[in-house]
Design a protein around this motif. Structure first.
Motif, short mmCIF file in Angstrom:
data_model
loop_
_atom_site.label_atom_id
_atom_site.label_comp_id
_atom_site.label_asym_id
_atom_site.label_seq_id
_atom_site.Cartn_x
_atom_site.Cartn_y
_atom_site.Cartn_z
N GLY A 41 0.69 -30.20 28.82
CA GLY A 41 0.64 -28.77 29.06
C GLY A 41 1.88 -28.10 29.62
O GLY A 41 1.88 -26.90 29.85
N ASN A 43 6.10 -26.92 29.76
CA ASN A 43 7.09 -26.44 28.80
C ASN A 43 8.50 -26.95 29.10
O ASN A 43 9.46 -26.49 28.54
CB ASN A 43 7.08 -24.91 28.70
N GLY A 63 -2.82 -28.25 25.47
CA GLY A 63 -2.22 -28.75 26.69
C GLY A 63 -3.26 -28.85 27.80
O GLY A 63 -4.13 -27.97 27.90
N ALA A 75 3.72 -24.35 33.29
CA ALA A 75 2.74 -24.46 32.21
C ALA A 75 3.19 -23.68 30.99
O ALA A 75 3.75 -22.58 31.10
CB ALA A 75 1.38 -23.98 32.69
N HIS A 76 2.94 -24.23 29.85
CA HIS A 76 3.33 -23.63 28.57
C HIS A 76 2.21 -22.69 28.14
O HIS A 76 1.19 -23.11 27.63
CB HIS A 76 3.56 -24.73 27.53
N HIS A 77 2.42 -21.40 28.34
CA HIS A 77 1.40 -20.41 28.02
C HIS A 77 1.46 -19.94 26.57
O HIS A 77 0.64 -19.11 26.17
CB HIS A 77 1.50 -19.22 28.99
N LEU A 82 -4.52 -23.89 26.33
CA LEU A 82 -4.08 -24.48 27.60
C LEU A 82 -5.30 -24.62 28.50
O LEU A 82 -5.97 -23.63 28.81
CB LEU A 82 -3.03 -23.60 28.28
#
Length: 191
Positions: A41, A43, A63, A75-77, A82
């Motif tokens: 999850g 980035n 993620g 966190a990769h939004h 997610l």
């Protein structure tokens, strides 16, 4: 075809830029073959590289990240889905639940802990999913030497060691994952 591929990897890029290239290649193949990436999850690092590669090639990314790491790993939004969970135990359990197969790319202690927990689960009989090491620029060769030493010393059964898929070619590795058939191993713990 194993649809959901869980990839464990570092939240850093490592010292060699080729690690990023390998992550991009694996991400491309996952997307190209219509699979979904399941990962930690984040980035940053190889985590972000593989997630972005899957997305850039039209694939889907799930993620799973603990609350505590949302800020630390950023966190990769921008991914497909997610999931934020309470802790690392829930993260690993959820990733294992979602995945049809597991791949470890280069990474640190977290990657080692994740892949060995999953591989041990296969040994004990908790699952029969394939486990692979993506050997980018020979990253896993020292580990393979250690594992064969553990086999020689009687701490890992050779039949179990042979279940581990190791490849530096993402297309071949995904094919080996698809062709994997769980064997009736001489397990440490009988069913």
């Amino acid at each position: 075809m194993k649809k959901n591929i869980c990839v464990f990897c570092g939240a850093s890029h490592g010292n060699n830029p080729q690690y990023q290239l390998y992550a991009e290649q694996l991400g491309q193949q996952i997307a190209k073959q219509g699979r979904t990436l399941v990962y930690g999850g984040g980035n940053r690092g190889l985590m972000g590289t593989i997630a972005n590669s899957v997305l850039d090639n039209g694939g889907e990314v799930i993620g799973v990240i603990p609350e505590r790491l949302v800020k630390a790993e950023t966190a990769h939004h921008g991914i497909t889905q997610l999931e934020i969970v309470a802790d690392m135990h829930q993260r690993k359990a959820r990733m294992a639940e979602l995945a049809d197969a597991f791949i470890a790319m280069p990474g640190g202690s977290g990657t080692l802990e994740e892949i060995f927990e999953i591989w041990t689960g296969a040994q004990i009989g908790y699952h029969e999913k394939p486990v692979a090491l993506y050997d980018a620029i020979g990253f896993w060769q020292p580990m393979q030497a250690f594992l064969t030493h553990a086999v020689t010393e009687g701490f890992i059964r050779e039949s179990f060691y042979n279940t581990l898929i190791v490849s530096d070619d993402p297309t071949l590795m995904l094919q080996q994952i698809d062709n994997y058939i769980a064997k009736d191993l001489d397990r440490w713990i009988k069913k």
